[in-house]
Design a protein around this motif. Structure first.
Motif: not given
Length: 375
Positions: A281, A284, A287-288
């Motif tokens: 997580h 993620e 990355k975002e």
């Protein structure tokens, strides 16, 4: 007149012969002849300074003696060259200690300590024992909830609410127990060494405020108040002190080098299962939000350099900054952020102010978006 002079003379002789307050530790260590023992002053379960060292004599006896500390202090008695030790409170009295061996095998030679505890230390020992018992009950109840969640018998939301209720109940019981000993330094040391490390700061302050005025205004309590103020700087709204630790590439990474950027710190270790589960997580999020300006710093509380590096090499998706002092919870970041358990996350805004701690899921992502779009 003559009788008065005689009385005055006798009083002077008595006062000259009377020793100032002191502590005495008498010990027996029958199978420790020739071994050296170390007595240290501790604070927050960490060594502050060496008080004295002695050797066990040919009869298996040893003794420490010294002047009064002025106030009660914590001490640690350890067998030099081994990992065995015992913590207790030194009072201006005689403390008797017996050290013995149990379950002796070729590979296992544990030493046990029996301490004839003084009044304050007896309260402290009782509270610690009570804490361990309550913690065991709390832990079992928590594990049942986690298992039920994994079996889909409890939703994530129901799990969070149930755990919160358990945590609040545990702390409420602890504070209620402590309130029975308001005039004991044993209670104070319990609050300082256990609650300050594991429980919400508001609960710690509530327990401290329940102490008697004589303890709350003592010199020892001044140390505690300073530590509380230091901890507050690591919580939401506070500005933590700077620190630097070695980065993965061998350079030094400091907290303040991220000033002007939103920073998410992830405290983890290869030996921490929940940390590893949470890592994807974090990936993620990186990355975002990385392209939008978010910086992520992973701080490992490992002590094995190879395990740390091999884990990062194996998991190639971990591309954000990584650092470790390889000192586990003796890492400077643990002190600055008051980290006692992992995984732990700290979200810091562009001004270096803590904006969130241990936020999860949607709540964490919403806070990151808010910080990235603020001036």
């Amino acid at each position: 007149m003559k009788n008065a002079l005689i009385f005055l003379f006798a009083s002077l002789i008595f006062s000259c012969n009377q020793e100032p307050p002191h502590y005495v530790i008498n010990g027996v260590f029958e199978k420790g002849v020739g071994k050296q023992l170390l007595l240290e002053e501790i604070s927050n379960l960490r060594v502050v300074k060496t008080i004295d060292t002695v050797s066990v004599d040919s009869t298996g006896n040893f003794a420490f003696k010294g002047p009064s500390f002025g106030e009660i202090k914590e001490a640690r008695l350890s067998i030099i060259g081994t990992k065995y030790k015992e913590d207790f409170i030194i009072e201006d009295t005689i403390i008797n200690v017996t050290i013995w061996q149990d379950s002796i095998t070729k590979f296992n030679k544990p030493f046990k300590f029996e301490v004839d505890r003084g009044k304050e230390d007896a309260v402290y020992a009782k509270l610690k024992h009570n804490y361990k018992d309550r913690r065991t009950v709390w832990g079992r109840a928590t594990n049942k909830l986690v298992v039920a969640n994994k079996k889909n018998e409890l939703s994530d939301d129901e799990l969070a609410k149930a755990r919160q209720k358990l945590d609040e109940g545990f702390i409420e019981e602890v504070i209620d127990t402590l309130s029975n000993y308001p005039n004991s330094y044993g209670t104070y040391f319990y609050i300082k060494n256990y609650m300050l490390r594991f429980d919400p700061l508001s609960s710690v302050e509530e327990a401290f405020n329940n102490l008697s005025e004589s303890i709350k205004t003592s010199k020892e309590a001044m140390v505690f108040k300073g530590e509380v103020e230091e901890i507050k700087r690591s919580f939401v709204g506070g500005t933590p002190d700077d620190f630097s630790i070695p980065a993965l590439d061998g350079s030094e990474i400091s907290l303040y080098q991220y000033r002007g950027q939103v920073l998410l710190i992830d405290c983890w270790a290869t030996w921490c299962g929940p940390c590893i589960e949470a890592m994807p997580h974090i990936g993620e999020i990186h990355k975002e939000f990385g392209p939008l300006g978010l910086k992520v710093l992973g701080i490992s509380y490992d002590k094995d350099d190879d395990k740390w590096r091999n884990f990062l090499k194996k998991n190639e998706y971990i591309t954000w900054d990584q650092a470790s002092s390889l000192k586990e919870f003796r890492c400077p970041s643990a002190k600055v952020f008051s980290v006692t358990m992992i995984p732990a996350t700290i979200l810091i805004d562009k001004n270096g102010v803590v904006a969130g701690r241990n936020l999860k899921g949607d709540e964490l992502e919403a806070k990151i978006k808010e910080l990235l779009t603020s001036n």
